[in-house]
Design a protein around this motif. Sequence first.
Motif, PDB file in Angstrom:
ATOM      1  N   LEU A 108      26.388  28.585  -5.969  1.00 49.97           N
ATOM      2  CA  LEU A 108      26.319  27.212  -5.705  1.00 49.97           C
ATOM      3  C   LEU A 108      27.153  26.639  -4.736  1.00 49.97           C
ATOM      4  CD1 LEU A 108      27.265  26.430  -9.661  1.00 49.97           C
ATOM      5  CD2 LEU A 108      24.911  26.195  -8.878  1.00 49.97           C
ATOM      6  N   LYS A 109      26.536  25.681  -4.037  1.00 49.61           N
ATOM      7  CA  LYS A 109      27.190  24.949  -2.890  1.00 49.61           C
ATOM      8  C   LYS A 109      27.384  23.543  -3.069  1.00 49.61           C
ATOM      9  CE  LYS A 109      26.378  26.315   1.297  1.00 49.61           C
ATOM     10  NZ  LYS A 109      26.069  26.901   2.619  1.00 49.61           N
ATOM     11  N   PHE A 110      28.577  22.908  -3.192  1.00 50.99           N
ATOM     12  CA  PHE A 110      28.820  21.598  -3.433  1.00 50.99           C
ATOM     13  C   PHE A 110      28.533  20.634  -2.446  1.00 50.99           C
ATOM     14  CE2 PHE A 110      31.457  24.368  -6.213  1.00 50.99           C
ATOM     15  CZ  PHE A 110      30.847  23.954  -7.474  1.00 50.99           C
ATOM     16  N   ARG A 111      28.874  19.327  -2.614  1.00 51.37           N
ATOM     17  CA  ARG A 111      28.649  18.244  -1.971  1.00 51.37           C
ATOM     18  C   ARG A 111      29.532  18.439  -0.763  1.00 51.37           C
ATOM     19  NH1 ARG A 111      29.480  12.393  -4.534  1.00 51.37           N
ATOM     20  NH2 ARG A 111      27.343  12.766  -4.871  1.00 51.37           N
ATOM     21  N   ASP A 112      30.646  19.045  -0.808  1.00 49.82           N
ATOM     22  CA  ASP A 112      31.830  19.015   0.420  1.00 49.82           C
ATOM     23  C   ASP A 112      31.476  20.278   1.223  1.00 49.82           C
ATOM     24  OD1 ASP A 112      32.643  21.062  -1.301  1.00 49.82           O
ATOM     25  OD2 ASP A 112      34.740  20.178  -1.311  1.00 49.82           O
ATOM     26  N   PHE A 113      30.455  21.182   0.825  1.00 53.13           N
ATOM     27  CA  PHE A 113      30.037  22.187   1.474  1.00 53.13           C
ATOM     28  C   PHE A 113      30.843  23.573   1.026  1.00 53.13           C
ATOM     29  CE2 PHE A 113      27.891  19.375   4.054  1.00 53.13           C
ATOM     30  CZ  PHE A 113      26.577  20.068   4.342  1.00 53.13           C
ATOM     31  N   SER A 114      31.812  23.264   0.063  1.00 56.14           N
ATOM     32  CA  SER A 114      32.599  24.538  -0.605  1.00 56.14           C
ATOM     33  C   SER A 114      31.466  25.313  -1.489  1.00 56.14           C
ATOM     34  CB  SER A 114      33.674  24.013  -1.315  1.00 56.14           C
ATOM     35  OG  SER A 114      33.139  23.015  -2.370  1.00 56.14           O
ATOM     36  N   ALA A 115      31.846  26.368  -1.694  1.00 56.14           N
ATOM     37  CA  ALA A 115      30.819  27.331  -2.236  1.00 56.14           C
ATOM     38  C   ALA A 115      31.520  27.914  -3.663  1.00 56.14           C
ATOM     39  CB  ALA A 115      30.074  28.292  -1.566  1.00 56.14           C
ATOM     40  N   MET A 116      30.867  28.370  -4.502  1.00 58.89           N
ATOM     41  CA  MET A 116      31.081  29.149  -5.710  1.00 58.89           C
ATOM     42  C   MET A 116      30.212  29.903  -6.234  1.00 58.89           C
ATOM     43  SD  MET A 116      31.535  27.587  -9.577  1.00 58.89           S
ATOM     44  CE  MET A 116      32.998  26.544  -9.577  1.00 58.89           C
ATOM     45  N   SER A 117      30.612  31.339  -6.489  1.00 56.35           N
ATOM     46  CA  SER A 117      29.639  32.151  -6.913  1.00 56.35           C
ATOM     47  C   SER A 117      30.087  33.038  -7.959  1.00 56.35           C
ATOM     48  CB  SER A 117      29.265  33.392  -5.774  1.00 56.35           C
ATOM     49  OG  SER A 117      30.376  34.024  -5.568  1.00 56.35           O
ATOM     50  N   ARG A 118      29.198  33.299  -9.290  1.00 52.80           N
ATOM     51  CA  ARG A 118      29.584  34.036 -10.276  1.00 52.80           C
ATOM     52  C   ARG A 118      28.503  35.212 -10.438  1.00 52.80           C
ATOM     53  NH1 ARG A 118      33.352  31.320  -9.724  1.00 52.80           N
ATOM     54  NH2 ARG A 118      34.375  30.006 -11.166  1.00 52.80           N
ATOM     55  N   ALA A 119      29.014  36.519 -10.589  1.00 56.39           N
ATOM     56  CA  ALA A 119      28.224  37.564 -10.745  1.00 56.39           C
ATOM     57  C   ALA A 119      28.417  38.211 -12.073  1.00 56.39           C
ATOM     58  CB  ALA A 119      28.329  38.501  -9.669  1.00 56.39           C
ATOM     59  N   ARG A 120      27.293  38.886 -12.584  1.00 61.48           N
ATOM     60  CA  ARG A 120      27.295  39.727 -13.745  1.00 61.48           C
ATOM     61  C   ARG A 120      26.651  41.002 -13.773  1.00 61.48           C
ATOM     62  NH1 ARG A 120      24.763  38.647 -19.766  1.00 61.48           N
ATOM     63  NH2 ARG A 120      25.243  40.406 -20.651  1.00 61.48           N
ATOM     64  N   SER A 121      27.093  42.237 -14.154  1.00 63.15           N
ATOM     65  CA  SER A 121      26.610  43.403 -13.918  1.00 63.15           C
ATOM     66  C   SER A 121      26.290  43.837 -15.333  1.00 63.15           C
ATOM     67  CB  SER A 121      27.361  44.660 -12.915  1.00 63.15           C
ATOM     68  OG  SER A 121      27.666  44.322 -12.003  1.00 63.15           O
ATOM     69  N   VAL A 122      24.901  44.515 -15.428  1.00 63.10           N
ATOM     70  CA  VAL A 122      24.659  44.952 -16.878  1.00 63.10           C
ATOM     71  C   VAL A 122      24.304  46.510 -16.637  1.00 63.10           C
ATOM     72  CG1 VAL A 122      23.431  42.640 -17.506  1.00 63.10           C
ATOM     73  CG2 VAL A 122      21.999  44.472 -15.959  1.00 63.10           C
ATOM     74  N   ALA A 123      24.183  47.138 -17.906  1.00 62.35           N
ATOM     75  CA  ALA A 123      24.114  48.545 -17.849  1.00 62.35           C
ATOM     76  C   ALA A 123      22.640  48.917 -17.439  1.00 62.35           C
ATOM     77  CB  ALA A 123      24.464  49.061 -19.273  1.00 62.35           C
ATOM     78  N   ALA A 124      21.543  48.348 -17.908  1.00 59.27           N
ATOM     79  CA  ALA A 124      20.211  48.821 -17.605  1.00 59.27           C
ATOM     80  C   ALA A 124      19.591  47.996 -16.629  1.00 59.27           C
ATOM     81  CB  ALA A 124      19.543  48.705 -18.994  1.00 59.27           C
ATOM     82  N   PRO A 125      18.895  48.472 -15.805  1.00 59.04           N
ATOM     83  CA  PRO A 125      18.263  47.619 -14.523  1.00 59.04           C
ATOM     84  C   PRO A 125      17.386  46.478 -15.146  1.00 59.04           C
ATOM     85  CG  PRO A 125      17.910  50.193 -14.288  1.00 59.04           C
ATOM     86  CD  PRO A 125      18.541  49.914 -15.496  1.00 59.04           C
ATOM     87  N   ILE A 126      17.504  45.233 -14.343  1.00 55.64           N
ATOM     88  CA  ILE A 126      16.916  44.302 -14.759  1.00 55.64           C
ATOM     89  C   ILE A 126      15.510  44.228 -14.308  1.00 55.64           C
ATOM     90  CG2 ILE A 126      16.652  41.556 -14.301  1.00 55.64           C
ATOM     91  CD1 ILE A 126      19.725  41.599 -14.611  1.00 55.64           C
ATOM     92  N   ALA A 127      14.497  44.458 -15.246  1.00 56.59           N
ATOM     93  CA  ALA A 127      13.095  44.652 -14.666  1.00 56.59           C
ATOM     94  C   ALA A 127      12.040  43.730 -15.040  1.00 56.59           C
ATOM     95  CB  ALA A 127      12.692  45.814 -15.255  1.00 56.59           C
ATOM     96  N   GLN A 183      32.214  19.019  -8.998  1.00 57.38           N
ATOM     97  CA  GLN A 183      31.484  18.081  -8.117  1.00 57.38           C
ATOM     98  C   GLN A 183      29.994  18.413  -8.015  1.00 57.38           C
ATOM     99  OE1 GLN A 183      32.158  18.242  -3.705  1.00 57.38           O
ATOM    100  NE2 GLN A 183      33.588  19.815  -4.265  1.00 57.38           N
ATOM    101  N   PRO A 184      29.185  17.353  -7.529  1.00 61.27           N
ATOM    102  CA  PRO A 184      27.709  17.625  -7.354  1.00 61.27           C
ATOM    103  C   PRO A 184      27.422  18.943  -6.657  1.00 61.27           C
ATOM    104  CG  PRO A 184      28.290  15.396  -7.269  1.00 61.27           C
ATOM    105  CD  PRO A 184      29.574  15.873  -7.152  1.00 61.27           C
ATOM    106  N   VAL A 185      26.307  19.325  -6.896  1.00 63.29           N
ATOM    107  CA  VAL A 185      25.682  20.422  -5.976  1.00 63.29           C
ATOM    108  C   VAL A 185      24.821  20.186  -5.347  1.00 63.29           C
ATOM    109  CG1 VAL A 185      24.696  22.799  -6.361  1.00 63.29           C
ATOM    110  CG2 VAL A 185      26.431  21.982  -7.904  1.00 63.29           C
ATOM    111  N   ARG A 186      24.603  20.786  -3.813  1.00 68.14           N
ATOM    112  CA  ARG A 186      23.789  20.455  -2.946  1.00 68.14           C
ATOM    113  C   ARG A 186      22.748  21.791  -2.895  1.00 68.14           C
ATOM    114  NH1 ARG A 186      24.149  21.950   2.143  1.00 68.14           N
ATOM    115  NH2 ARG A 186      23.336  19.812   2.879  1.00 68.14           N
ATOM    116  N   LEU A 187      23.057  23.224  -3.405  1.00 65.51           N
ATOM    117  CA  LEU A 187      22.416  24.213  -3.238  1.00 65.51           C
ATOM    118  C   LEU A 187      22.592  25.182  -4.302  1.00 65.51           C
ATOM    119  CD1 LEU A 187      21.982  26.701  -0.339  1.00 65.51           C
ATOM    120  CD2 LEU A 187      22.944  27.241  -1.978  1.00 65.51           C
ATOM    121  N   MET A 188      21.638  25.641  -4.741  1.00 68.58           N
ATOM    122  CA  MET A 188      21.677  26.812  -5.899  1.00 68.58           C
ATOM    123  C   MET A 188      20.883  28.058  -5.276  1.00 68.58           C
ATOM    124  SD  MET A 188      20.484  26.485  -9.984  1.00 68.58           S
ATOM    125  CE  MET A 188      21.803  25.447 -10.272  1.00 68.58           C
TER     126      MET A 188
END
Length: 377
Positions: free
Chosen positions: A304-323, A344-349
């Motif tokens: 996610l990239k916010f209105r002020d161009f700061s960014a946030m990311s969240r990740a999750r790994s799983v045991a089996a491949p996502i197919a 704050q509002p988001v400009r990119l996802m």
Amino acid sequence: MPLPPSPTAAAAEDAPGLRKIIHVDMDAFYASVEQRDAPELRGRPVAVGGSAARGVVAAASYEARAFGVRSAMPSARAVQLCPELIFRRPRFEVYRAVSQQIRAIFLDYTPHVEPLSLDEAYLDVTRDLRGIGSATRIAELIRQRIRAETGLTASAGVSYNKFLAKLASDQNKPDGLCVIRPGEGAAFVASLPVARFHGVGPRGAEKMAGLGIATGADLRRLDLATLRQHFGAQADYLYRAARGIDLRAVMADRPRKSVGAERTFDRDLSSGSVLRETLETIIDLAWDRIARADASGRTVTLKLKFRDFSAMSRARSVAAPIATRVALAEVARGLLDQVLPLPQPVRLMGVTLSALDEPGQDADAGATAPGQAQLPF
């Protein structure tokens, strides 16, 4: 700091008899498979993707493209442009099977095949397995065999490097062939709009237009220092591209690190319900690219990239491949739910799949040393 290529390097790139590269690109691949398998669709505007209000066009037939319908376009907009548009749900298992048929044809001529997706690949035929010698003739034979064995058409570009071969394959679409011979690359690039250069998106082209850069010739007039001032890390690539120079080797089974998609919005988004609906569109776009790459992986990242161009990311790994798309969507939705409500509002996802289960290969695989080609281009 990298230096521009020396005159000797540039001359060597344009010298005859270095490498023979073919770029093969299937014509409207997904949509063409649907038209092949359903004769009633032939000659009619077809889109592969979801027809619902939040659906996205994954591929469009040339009949649909005549109305302005394009891949990654919201389905609602596509229907506005072409009310007679016929939607078909993607059949990725069929597309993969056809892609394997096409890959087998390539491997009859060279082991040096670098797939970019299910529907396009680079081939290095500097030394071909059948001793044909002419890259142009090999491209013609491959296109003929694809038509005969799959009922589909392909366009091909032939040149002495990857950058030029890819440009050439797009030159005479659909069902076309274009050859850029040694010594012709710089002149060919000079006449092209910079928007045709790989990596120059709409915003990049708009920025270049503001600097008076419309064609490859305009770009070539700028020295490297000026390019670096305006385009940063992309400057060295643009400097070489404007001169038709590309020293990259064809890499057989080149390992990917990640596959995904992201979009910048016309207006900033803040509502949780709107963000969830938008996420579904991003998942559709990401899954289309993942399926084209025939990839599976274990880590999903939400960006996610916010209105002020700061960014946030969240990740999750799983045991089996996502197919499957269902599995990708489940993880991506969970990541979004973790961060709502947003500060704050988001400009990119964006949504990305990584930790891919793809066979790797040594970095030199598929490379062909300069000077090996002795037969006609």
